[in-house]
Enzyme design. Sequence first.
Site, PDB file in Angstrom:
ATOM      1  N   CYS A 134       0.874  -1.171   0.000  1.00 56.58           N
ATOM      2  CA  CYS A 134       0.000   0.000   0.000  1.00 56.58           C
ATOM      3  C   CYS A 134       0.909   1.219   0.000  1.00 56.58           C
ATOM      4  O   CYS A 134       2.127   1.079  -0.151  1.00 56.58           O
ATOM      5  CB  CYS A 134      -0.992  -0.004   1.161  1.00 56.58           C
ATOM      6  SG  CYS A 134      -0.319   0.273   2.810  1.00 56.58           S
TER       7      CYS A 134
ATOM      8  N   HIS B 105      14.392 -14.570  11.853  1.00 52.34           N
ATOM      9  CA  HIS B 105      13.951 -14.576  13.248  1.00 52.34           C
ATOM     10  C   HIS B 105      12.449 -14.740  13.430  1.00 52.34           C
ATOM     11  O   HIS B 105      12.019 -15.226  14.479  1.00 52.34           O
ATOM     12  CB  HIS B 105      14.378 -13.283  13.948  1.00 52.34           C
ATOM     13  CG  HIS B 105      15.863 -13.147  14.058  1.00 52.34           C
ATOM     14  ND1 HIS B 105      16.447 -12.081  14.695  1.00 52.34           N
ATOM     15  CD2 HIS B 105      16.882 -13.921  13.612  1.00 52.34           C
ATOM     16  CE1 HIS B 105      17.770 -12.212  14.642  1.00 52.34           C
ATOM     17  NE2 HIS B 105      18.051 -13.314  13.989  1.00 52.34           N
TER      18      HIS B 105
END
Length: 143
Positions: free
Chosen positions: A67, A100
């Site tokens: 966006c 992670h």
Amino acid sequence: MSEPIALAADHGGVELKTMLAKRLVELGYRVVDLGTHTADSVDYPDYADRLAACIAAGEAARGVLICGSGIGISIAANRHRHLRAALCHDETSARLCRQHNDANVLALGARLIVPETARACLDVFLATPFDGGRHERRVAKLS
């Protein structure tokens, strides 16, 4: 590599989505384009929902959402428990969200990132595996 990657964007991200779709094809991925396809105003949560449904249905395992800022569409995506959308602004954030957090959705802000950096983020996002190990317990708590 014919892994499908889902892409969705609101009107603020349609041009960047088109560029990244071409990059995915260059890399050998199959693109699942969930729209939008014009600059006519649309609501970003609808496109996050489309991507969430696509991943839930098994049509793709990973996706890219865009966006104007990347903020709204990443918030909308993360309301779905099976999505881990990470808003990235550089290669380091794209690498770490995979290593992670096992992010399965890359979120980008078309008005905040230059196309070359967006492409680099995409490349790193796709190439980086999840480290697992000490991160597994934390990621499991997300869903």
